[in-house]
Design an enzyme around this catalytic site. Structure first.
Site, mmCIF file in Angstrom:
data_model
loop_
_atom_site.group_PDB
_atom_site.id
_atom_site.type_symbol
_atom_site.label_atom_id
_atom_site.label_comp_id
_atom_site.label_asym_id
_atom_site.label_seq_id
_atom_site.Cartn_x
_atom_site.Cartn_y
_atom_site.Cartn_z
ATOM 1 N N ALA A 145 -2.263 0.128 -3.157
ATOM 2 C CA ALA A 145 -1.118 -0.097 -4.055
ATOM 3 C C ALA A 145 -0.368 1.187 -4.439
ATOM 4 O O ALA A 145 0.865 1.255 -4.304
ATOM 5 C CB ALA A 145 -1.592 -0.852 -5.295
ATOM 6 N N ASP A 189 -4.509 -3.964 -7.246
ATOM 7 C CA ASP A 189 -3.113 -4.041 -6.818
ATOM 8 C C ASP A 189 -2.198 -4.517 -7.933
ATOM 9 O O ASP A 189 -0.984 -4.365 -7.861
ATOM 10 C CB ASP A 189 -2.978 -4.980 -5.616
ATOM 11 C CG ASP A 189 -3.644 -4.354 -4.406
ATOM 12 O OD1 ASP A 189 -4.874 -4.434 -4.306
ATOM 13 O OD2 ASP A 189 -2.921 -3.751 -3.597
HETATM 14 O O1 MRU Z 1 -4.620 -4.513 1.880
HETATM 15 P P1 MRU Z 1 -4.806 -3.133 1.319
HETATM 16 O O2 MRU Z 1 -5.633 -2.246 2.173
HETATM 17 O O3 MRU Z 1 -3.485 -2.520 0.912
HETATM 18 O O4 MRU Z 1 -5.609 -3.384 -0.011
HETATM 19 C C1 MRU Z 1 -5.949 -2.295 -0.816
HETATM 20 C C2 MRU Z 1 -6.701 -2.681 -2.006
HETATM 21 O O5 MRU Z 1 -6.935 -3.842 -2.285
HETATM 22 C C3 MRU Z 1 -7.065 -1.574 -2.925
HETATM 23 O O6 MRU Z 1 -8.311 -1.813 -3.489
HETATM 24 C C4 MRU Z 1 -6.010 -1.523 -4.018
HETATM 25 O O7 MRU Z 1 -4.745 -1.378 -3.445
HETATM 26 C C5 MRU Z 1 -6.244 -0.440 -4.965
HETATM 27 S S1 MRU Z 1 -5.906 1.105 -4.226
HETATM 28 C C6 MRU Z 1 -6.085 2.330 -5.345
#
Ligand code: MRU
Length: 379
Positions: A59, A246
């Site tokens: 995110a 997110d």
């Molecule tokens: O699908 P992604 O790899 O973008 O998902 C990422 C996550 O779910 C992370 O845990 C979230 O973005 C937090 S990142 C600090």
């Protein structure tokens, strides 16, 4: 953070901007851990596609990418007409915002950059402000992660065994990471600890990205199958869980994060283990009033029906740090005629969460709204 590439150790951010060619520069995370490549994306449509195709993910990282993408789009505009410029900016904003729907950070980042741009009264002034504002967003994101590390450090006791899910490390941010910030702070303080990385099917960000990061930073860790966490908790081999998010609802404390996070929160609750969520301020959504309203991205069924990686011989996996990676490959796992569902995220309710680690302190999920003035929320 520092990475060693072809024997050279260097400091690196996940997202950067090259003013000379008006390009957003991204580590291609689809190739990790097998290859380390930084790619330039030379217009805002390409930058949006890089977010959608997960060249960059996580995110806070996609938020900084969107902020730079907006500056990139603004800088590419030729002309002086503010009305035309405004219409162009709206096209750029909607393209970047639509790339991935679950994380709220990109929407917050785009709003911040646009608000700063309003200080300028000409197209040229607004173009200059856009890049400065995008840089300010990226720098603030790093500062937030560092502050999360300071607040989260006391949670990592000597010998702690920490479970994390997906990748909420520096690759998912601009630098440092959210869930990993307390770990890196503990490492800097000389505290011993061990990390269990959920592999995080279907895209395996835990196995490929978190494990790569921890290996590069010299943090002791094991990758575990997603299904192994309950067993390890039952045997007393996990002390706490820290994940990223997110989107955290400031009004209710609901937490959207990578699919499987909810399952781990239920397991932690069953075993009376603390379950923490680490976030920068950009992950707070002050508008939605219920976790069920959070848009959940549905991704391609191919991610579930098979797996991507690099070809190698299974017996060589355990000593593969020095082994040359084979060619990239996708292998079909599921029955050929079967289809799959692939929700990318789930929502964990506040009652399963011990605390939200933020840059200004640790809060109970239901306390966020009361502390909204400290957390950048509405009046
Ligand atoms: O699908 P992604 O790899 O973008 O998902 C990422 C996550 O779910 C992370 O845990 C979230 O973005 C937090 S990142 C600090």
């Amino acid at each position: 953070m520092n990475v060693t590439v072809r024997g050279r150790r260097r400091a690196c951010r996940t997202v950067d901007f090259d003013t000379a060619i008006n390009a957003v520069r991204l580590i291609d995370q689809r190739l990790l851990p097998h290859r380390f490549v930084i790619l330039p994306f030379t217009d805002y449509q390409k930058t949006a596609r890089a977010i959608r195709d997960m060249v960059v993910r996580g995110a806070p990282a996609i938020a900084a990418t969107a902020a730079y993408g907006l500056a990139q789009g603004a800088r590419a505009f030729r002309g002086r007409d503010l009305a035309l410029f405004g219409a162009h900016l709206e096209r750029v904003r909607t393209t970047l915002a639509a790339a991935r729907p679950t994380a709220v950070d990109p929407a917050n980042a785009l709003r911040q950059v646009l608000e700063s741009m309003r200080q300028g009264s000409t197209v040229a002034e607004q173009q200059a402000t856009a890049l400065a504002a995008a840089r300010a967003f990226a720098d603030a994101s790093v500062a937030h992660c560092e502050a999360i590390g300071r607040h989260g450090l006391p949670l990592i006791q000597d010998g702690a065994r920490v479970l994390t899910h997906c990748n909420a490390g520096w690759l998912a941010c601009v630098d440092v990471g959210t869930a990993t910030a307390p770990l890196y702070a503990a490492q800097a303080a000389g505290r011993p600890f061990h990390v269990f990385c959920d592999e995080t099917r279907p895209r395996c960000q835990g196995a490929s990205l978190t494990a790569w990061e921890l290996a590069h930073q010299g943090v002791p860790h094991h990758v575990i199958a997603d299904n192994a966490a309950g067993h390890l908790m039952q045997r007393g081999e996990i002390d706490l869980v820290i994940v990223g998010s997110d989107r955290v609802l400031g009004r209710t404390g609901h937490v959207a994060n990578k699919i499987g996070t909810y399952t781990k929160a239920v397991l932690a609750h069953r075993h009376r283990l603390p379950f923490y969520v680490a976030i920068p301020l950009s992950t707070l959504d002050w508008e939605l009033r219920d976790g069920g309203e959070i848009p959940i991205e549905e991704r391609s069924e191919d991610e579930v029906l098979g797996a991507s990686g690099a070809v190698t011989t299974p017996g060589r996996c355990s000593s593969s740090s020095a082994a040359r990676p084979g060619r990239p490959a996708y292998v079909r796992i599921a029955n050929p005629s079967s289809h799959a569902r692939n929700p990318g995220f789930d929502v964990t309710p506040p009652e399963l969460i011990t605390g939200i680690i933020t840059p200004v302190g640790i809060f109970k999920p239901r306390e966020l709204w009361r502390h909204r003035h400290r957390l950048g929320g509405p009046a």
